[in-house]
Enzyme design. Structure first.
Site, mmCIF file in Angstrom:
data_model
loop_
_atom_site.group_PDB
_atom_site.id
_atom_site.type_symbol
_atom_site.label_atom_id
_atom_site.label_comp_id
_atom_site.label_asym_id
_atom_site.label_seq_id
_atom_site.Cartn_x
_atom_site.Cartn_y
_atom_site.Cartn_z
ATOM 1 N N ASP A 160 46.013 26.892 15.236
ATOM 2 C CA ASP A 160 47.252 26.494 14.561
ATOM 3 C C ASP A 160 48.226 25.997 15.620
ATOM 4 O O ASP A 160 48.350 26.616 16.684
ATOM 5 C CB ASP A 160 47.846 27.729 13.867
ATOM 6 C CG ASP A 160 48.606 27.372 12.583
ATOM 7 O OD1 ASP A 160 49.064 26.221 12.483
ATOM 8 O OD2 ASP A 160 48.752 28.253 11.723
ATOM 9 N N HIS A 163 52.542 18.331 15.749
ATOM 10 C CA HIS A 163 52.717 19.654 15.141
ATOM 11 C C HIS A 163 51.425 20.467 15.137
ATOM 12 O O HIS A 163 51.451 21.657 14.852
ATOM 13 C CB HIS A 163 53.255 19.503 13.714
ATOM 14 C CG HIS A 163 54.682 19.032 13.696
ATOM 15 N ND1 HIS A 163 55.748 19.882 13.524
ATOM 16 C CD2 HIS A 163 55.214 17.799 13.892
ATOM 17 C CE1 HIS A 163 56.874 19.194 13.580
ATOM 18 N NE2 HIS A 163 56.582 17.927 13.807
HETATM 19 P P1 ADQ Z 1 51.667 24.284 8.387
HETATM 20 O O1 ADQ Z 1 50.207 24.158 8.690
HETATM 21 O O2 ADQ Z 1 52.090 23.910 7.036
HETATM 22 O O3 ADQ Z 1 52.543 23.497 9.445
HETATM 23 P P2 ADQ Z 1 53.245 26.760 9.030
HETATM 24 O O4 ADQ Z 1 53.868 26.525 10.336
HETATM 25 O O5 ADQ Z 1 52.785 28.167 8.853
HETATM 26 O O6 ADQ Z 1 51.989 25.849 8.704
HETATM 27 O O7 ADQ Z 1 54.322 26.455 7.914
HETATM 28 C C1 ADQ Z 1 54.115 26.706 6.573
HETATM 29 C C2 ADQ Z 1 55.451 26.678 5.842
HETATM 30 O O8 ADQ Z 1 55.199 26.560 4.454
HETATM 31 C C3 ADQ Z 1 56.266 27.937 6.051
HETATM 32 O O9 ADQ Z 1 57.626 27.608 6.138
HETATM 33 C C4 ADQ Z 1 55.977 28.734 4.790
HETATM 34 O O10 ADQ Z 1 57.002 29.581 4.380
HETATM 35 C C5 ADQ Z 1 55.772 27.654 3.772
HETATM 36 N N1 ADQ Z 1 54.836 28.145 2.749
HETATM 37 C C6 ADQ Z 1 53.548 28.480 2.924
HETATM 38 N N2 ADQ Z 1 53.036 28.966 1.768
HETATM 39 C C7 ADQ Z 1 54.022 28.933 0.867
HETATM 40 C C8 ADQ Z 1 54.126 29.303 -0.507
HETATM 41 N N3 ADQ Z 1 53.120 29.819 -1.189
HETATM 42 N N4 ADQ Z 1 55.305 29.120 -1.125
HETATM 43 C C9 ADQ Z 1 56.339 28.593 -0.460
HETATM 44 N N5 ADQ Z 1 56.314 28.249 0.837
HETATM 45 C C10 ADQ Z 1 55.170 28.406 1.495
HETATM 46 C C11 ADQ Z 1 52.269 22.579 10.517
HETATM 47 C C12 ADQ Z 1 51.352 23.131 11.611
HETATM 48 C C13 ADQ Z 1 51.898 24.448 12.135
HETATM 49 C C14 ADQ Z 1 53.329 24.256 12.634
HETATM 50 C C15 ADQ Z 1 54.173 23.541 11.601
HETATM 51 C C16 ADQ Z 1 55.528 23.144 12.170
HETATM 52 O O11 ADQ Z 1 50.032 23.296 11.103
HETATM 53 O O12 ADQ Z 1 51.084 24.934 13.193
HETATM 54 O O13 ADQ Z 1 53.903 25.526 12.895
HETATM 55 O O14 ADQ Z 1 53.552 22.355 11.135
HETATM 56 O O15 ADQ Z 1 55.374 22.423 13.340
#
Ligand code: ADQ
Length: 476
Positions: free
Chosen positions: A365, A157
């Protein structure tokens, strides 16, 4: 359809799916598993005095989960240590934050072996096993040693690091060699796959086989690119739910006569939060006429707070948000609302929809699902603009966003200005193209494409005797 066994560090299937959880992998996997007769195995998040190897089984909103408790030392060395202090920073190009402790590597191997020992007796002959993320890279190697010959796939990921940085990791070769115990290794983007190939070919002297496979260490592994996405229909339903609409109304009322910008990120140094705030500060300096007209809602739940680097960045962000507010705020205007908390998915959708601008500016990312959520939440007749870092995996597909270099505060400032002044027709045109990408990469597409590729992975690799896959030197 064979049974699908998903393995990841944490089993974070939300008990209430509408509530969601702050983490991309958790959201994607719970959506993915719903469609399969499956099992999700991982750490419960709890510790025990002595590891038992006995998982607890539960049903979480229709998803069968198997939870494993770990010892405190496991958590310290494997999770806080090797996963969060070694591999995460290294894979996000932060060698300055990477800890190269031997005990962490030993804990990592031990926990991977333990997970494999818990899983092996649960595996039935036709099961597909799908392992997720950097915490569990060597688990397939341990499973093979225990005689598991099922198809096993791995999906990363995060980004894959450039070879010149990966080789700073002691035992880098062993880590990559253990990936050849899988039948399929998948990445979000061509860029991460290219970097993986580069290591295998240039450092480990492997070869491409012309059919998406790599040969090295006397074995072959199939590789592929599977861009992850969001559960689009689920997200739209959350947006249009009573709480989603109420949240939108609240945010719209609180931004009357002002343009709201939004950032939603776990508190992590890879997300470019400091650089984003500095870019916004630059914008406020460049455009005094905009003071009072814009504000940033930055929603940032604390994460991995047991790791020093996360405590440090948290303190720096507190100071930075305070400084910008102190310098620019007026009696009826605060430039940044900095919120260290999580919101339910329906609330987040309402917040996104009220924002004229989505700021997604990680320094590196794997994909970034927030970019896709922001687009999905928009009003098609009057959509907001997505500013997206060119260093997010999502930029490979979402070229219609305003792509920026997040390290440049001037570039961020210019992009904010451009987005705020973008004519409606252009916003609609860009949004339509982006929304098409969001739909085309729905999480169900990602899941089905991966599972199909795993099922189709060449039998030669799959049919290997377990013993022939156990050549990896077993030093810690
Ligand atoms: P993350 O680094 O966690 O994921 P991301 O893909 O942006 O990053 O996902 C974050 C998730 O958490 C989103 O669904 C978002 O809505 C939720 N989230 C963030 N802040 C929040 C808050 N304050 N309240 C509620 N929900 C919140 C890792 C990798 C990424 C990759 C994903 C999936 O780092 O690059 O896209 O896995 O593979």
């Amino acid at each position: 359809m064979p049974r699908l066994i998903v393995v990841s560090n944490r089993v974070s299937a939300p008990v209430d799916p509408a509530a969601g959880s702050a983490g991309g992998l958790a959201m994607a996997l719970s959506a993915a598993l719903k469609a399969y007769d499956g099992l999700w195995l991982g750490w419960s998040g709890d510790t025990v005095e002595t590891f038992t190897g006995e998982p607890k089984f539960e049903d979480r909103a229709g998803v069968q989960v198997a939870l494993v408790d770990l010892e405190a030392q496991d958590v310290e060395e494997y999770y806080n240590g090797y996963a969060n202090k070694t591999l995460w920073p290294l894979f996000h190009h932060r060698v300055d934050l990477t800890a190269y402790e031997r005990s962490y590597g030993e804990g990592y191997e031990r926990v991977n072996r333990r997970f494999a020992e818990v899983l092996a007796p649960l595996v039935q002959p036709d099961d597909l096993i799908w392992v997720h993320d950097y915490h569990l890279i060597p688990i397939a190697w341990h499973l093979r040693r225990l005689g598991v010959t099922n198809r096993i796939g791995f999906f990363l990921h995060t980004p894959w690091p450039v070879r010149q940085l990966l080789v700073t990791l002691p035992h880098h070769r062993r880590l990559v060699e253990s990936m050849f115990a899988y039948d399929l290794v998948g990445f979000h983007t061509e860029e991460w796959l290219d970097l993986f190939r580069d290591y295998v070919v240039s450092e480990a002297r492997g070869e491409l086989d012309g059919e998406g496979g790599l040969e090295c260490f006397g074995r072959r592994v199939q590789t592929g690119v599977f861009p992850i996405g969001i559960d689009v229909d689920g997200f739209l339903a959350a947006r249009d739910s009573p709480l989603g609409v109420r949240t939108y109304d609240r945010m719209a009322a609180s931004s009357a006569f002002r343009s709201m910008m939004v950032g939603v990120d776990r508190l992590d140094y890879s997300k470019g939060l400091e650089e984003r705030m500095v870019g916004y500060e630059q914008f406020l300096q460049d455009h005094p006429e905009k003071h009072g007209d814009v504000f940033l809602v930055q929603v940032t739940p604390i994460s991995r707070d047991e790791v020093d680097a996360y405590q440090d960045i948290r303190a720096r962000l507190d100071a930075l948000a305070g400084r910008i507010n102190g310098e620019f705020a007026d009696m009826d205007w605060q430039p940044i609302r900095y919120l260290n908390r999580t919101y339910r998915r329906d609330q987040l959708a309402g917040i996104y929809r009220a924002a004229r601008l989505g700021l997604v500016t990680p320094l590196r990312d794997g994909m970034n699902l927030v970019a896709k959520e922001y687009v999905a939440a928009q009003n098609p007749d009057d959509p907001g603009v997505l500013i997206l870092s060119r260093f997010a995996g999502a930029a490979e597909q979402m070229g219609e966003a305003l792509l920026v270099n997040p390290f440049s505060r001037e570039e961020l400032s210019d992009a904010i200005h451009k987005a705020l002044t973008m004519p409606r027709e252009e916003r609609i045109r860009k949004w339509k193209a982006l929304m098409q990408v969001v739909r085309d990469t729905d999480v169900s597409v990602w899941r089905d494409a991966y599972v199909a590729a795993l099922r189709a992975a060449p039998v030669a690799a799959n049919g290997d005797e377990a013993g022939s896959r156990s050549a990896r030197p077993d030093a810690a």
